[in-house]
Design an enzyme around this catalytic site. Structure first.
Site, mmCIF file in Angstrom:
data_model
loop_
_atom_site.group_PDB
_atom_site.id
_atom_site.type_symbol
_atom_site.label_atom_id
_atom_site.label_comp_id
_atom_site.label_asym_id
_atom_site.label_seq_id
_atom_site.Cartn_x
_atom_site.Cartn_y
_atom_site.Cartn_z
ATOM 1 N N HIS A 190 0.849 -1.191 0.000
ATOM 2 C CA HIS A 190 0.000 0.000 0.000
ATOM 3 C C HIS A 190 0.886 1.244 0.000
ATOM 4 C CE1 HIS A 190 -3.498 -2.545 1.710
ATOM 5 N NE2 HIS A 190 -3.625 -2.377 0.401
ATOM 6 N N GLU A 193 1.533 3.844 3.057
ATOM 7 C CA GLU A 193 1.946 3.360 4.380
ATOM 8 C C GLU A 193 3.469 3.442 4.491
ATOM 9 O OE1 GLU A 193 -0.149 -0.419 4.471
ATOM 10 O OE2 GLU A 193 -2.054 0.612 4.143
ATOM 11 N N GLU A 385 0.430 -4.657 11.056
ATOM 12 C CA GLU A 385 0.044 -3.246 10.949
ATOM 13 C C GLU A 385 0.920 -2.471 11.930
ATOM 14 O OE1 GLU A 385 -2.027 -2.085 8.746
ATOM 15 O OE2 GLU A 385 -3.366 -3.731 8.219
HETATM 16 O O1 0X9 Z 1 -6.999 -3.760 4.307
HETATM 17 C C1 0X9 Z 1 -5.857 -4.197 4.197
HETATM 18 O O2 0X9 Z 1 -5.387 -4.578 3.135
HETATM 19 C C2 0X9 Z 1 -4.953 -4.270 5.433
HETATM 20 N N1 0X9 Z 1 -5.127 -3.108 6.255
HETATM 21 S S1 0X9 Z 1 -4.534 -1.670 5.720
HETATM 22 O O3 0X9 Z 1 -5.005 -0.625 6.613
HETATM 23 N N2 0X9 Z 1 -2.953 -1.689 5.825
HETATM 24 O O4 0X9 Z 1 -4.931 -1.474 4.372
HETATM 25 C C3 0X9 Z 1 -5.306 -5.500 6.228
HETATM 26 C C4 0X9 Z 1 -5.201 -6.755 5.441
HETATM 27 C C5 0X9 Z 1 -4.873 -7.882 6.300
HETATM 28 N N3 0X9 Z 1 -4.495 -9.012 5.550
HETATM 29 C C6 0X9 Z 1 -4.202 -10.243 6.140
HETATM 30 N N4 0X9 Z 1 -4.525 -10.534 7.352
HETATM 31 N N5 0X9 Z 1 -3.540 -11.095 5.464
HETATM 32 ZN ZN ZN Z 2 -1.917 -1.679 4.067
#
Ligand code: 0X9
Ligand code: ZN
Length: 427
Positions: A190, A193, A385
């Site tokens: 992303h 980030e 995160e």
């Molecule tokens: O939404 C997402 O892609 C991730 N959060 S973010 O705020 N960085 O965009 C979380 C995705 C989590 N994925 C897995 N647990 N593999």
């Molecule tokens: Zn992300």
């Protein structure tokens, strides 16, 4: 230039994830007078109401969790501030202004960026006191490969949509690399980030240039990809600090980019991803439609016998997320994965992290990279995160966050060193 704020609103997008979309993609996007509010709801009804408002206005919302009580971070453009204030007051819903002027927070985040100008005579421009442009980061990768040829190999695994190279760094002190169990770490899926590539390059620095960490290289190889989405990363530096997706053209003339973390080929297209090219969670036209996710997955698949642990760095939230993310279900070895993550996070002194299942702790995210890694047989697969506030983190925090995080790798390396690489040879 200050764009007409109305041009931002991508109408018809679903809750939580509209990518702010300027009318002209090449314009600089200013967040002057935009605010981020944390809205806390106390009941199902209040929660529904807030979500309706967000959807109605097409605001971008960041939610820490699906739990009703979790505060919702909402990005509010200036012309709507008054109206939202009145609406929330009328419904007696409480909120606090977390960022009162987003552009000021953005400007302050990387205030010390000019420091690297002083270091132009040095072999590389990398440091961990400011966020760096892609050239500095790639320059540092090349420097590492040139300076430590026995330890470091820079592997060009393909090119991005806009033709930038995609690099993986292999660190191995084995006389026969590619035979040892390995840890994979990627960052920068992303674009916005920024702390994620900063931590990944810090890890590289520690593993390669800090002799006291030599123990981490005993019996374990490392594959580190500090920027999976270089086009998006450059775009966040040049045009729009809050860009998340890749930069590929889509079927919609006005909206670019795919959420690379919804583009991986396991349970692709399911809950928590969007088919709308203007949505911030746009999954792409098909799994691995993006050159970035395709090249990465091909490389990992090729090394999947060796890679025993997959770690993908994101922000924000201070949480280690475990599969599955596509639904609230748990792999059979979930407890084992969780206990390793707990061990790793117990090393943190300054920033505390939660550990849990993605879909349960956060929200569903079909097509995410960690689910895919788990699905191809990489037993330990985590999404991290890292700390930040609404995706921003002052550059002065890069070192504290990175230093605090690094000891987790000792736990991971110790585990991975015990796992066997088994090759099946053709008869
Ligand atoms: O939404 C997402 O892609 C991730 N959060 S973010 O705020 N960085 O965009 C979380 C995705 C989590 N994925 C897995 N647990 N593999
Ligand atoms: Zn992300």
């Amino acid at each position: 230039m200050h764009l007409l704020p109305f041009a931002w609103l991508v109408l018809g997008c679903v809750f939580c994830f509209c990518q702010a979309a300027p009318t002209n993609d090449d314009d600089f996007v200013s967040y002057s007078e935009f605010q981020v509010w944390k809205i806390t709801t106390r009941s199902n009804e209040e929660n529904k109401l807030v979500l309706q408002m967000i959807r109605h206005y097409g605001f971008e919302a960041w939610k820490d969790s699906d739990a009703i009580s979790a505060p919702i971070g909402v990005l509010i453009p200036p012309p709507f501030l008054e109206e939202m204030k009145l609406k929330l007051a009328a419904t007696n819903i409480s909120y606090e202004v977390e960022i009162s002027d987003l552009q000021t927070a953005i400007n302050d985040e990387n205030a010390s960026v000019n420091v690297s100008a002083i270091t132009t005579k040095m072999a590389h421009k990398m440091d961990w006191t400011s966020y760096h442009r892609l050239d500095d980061i790639y320059g540092y990768l090349k420097y590492l490969a040139d300076t430590y040829p026995k330890l470091v190999r820079l592997i060009d695994i393909g090119t991005s949509y806009e033709d930038r190279p995609l690099y993986v760094v292999r660190i191995s002190n084995s006389s026969s690399p590619d035979t040892q169990p390995a840890v994979w770490i990627d960052a920068g899926i992303h674009a916005r980030e920024w702390i994620s590539p900063a931590v990944a390059t810090y890890i590289l620095h520690q593993l390669v240039e800090e002799p006291t960490n030599v123990g981490l290289l005993l019996n374990v190889d490392w594959y580190i990809m500090p920027i999976m989405n270089p086009d998006g990363y450059e775009y966040t530096h040049m045009k729009n600090r809050l860009w998340r997706k890749t930069r590929s053209k889509t079927s919609s003339k006005k909206c670019r980019g795919v959420d690379a973390n919804r583009n991986f080929g396991y349970q692709w297209g399911g809950a928590g991803s969007s088919r709308d090219p203007c949505a911030i969670k746009f999954r792409g036209a098909n799994a691995f439609s993006e050159p970035e996710t395709l090249a990465t997955s091909n490389f990992i698949t090729e090394k999947s016998k060796q890679i025993k642990l997959y770690l993908t760095l994101h922000s924000f939230g201070q949480v280690f997320l475990l599969p599955w993310g596509h639904s609230v279900t748990y792999p059979s070895d979930y407890d084992e994965m969780k206990s390793l993550a707990k061990n790793a996070t117990s090393k943190f002194k300054r920033y505390k992290y939660r550990v849990g299942n993605l879909a349960a702790v956060l929200y569903r995210a079909s097509g995410n990279s960690a689910d895919w890694a788990k699905s191809i047989g990489i037993d330990y697969s985590y999404t991290v995160e890292l700390p930040a506030k609404d995706f921003l983190l002052p550059a002065s925090r890069i070192l504290p966050v990175s230093q605090d995080f690094f000891p987790a790798l000792e736990v991971f390396a110790a585990k991975v060193a015990t796992l066997k690489v088994t090759y099946s040879f053709p008869a």
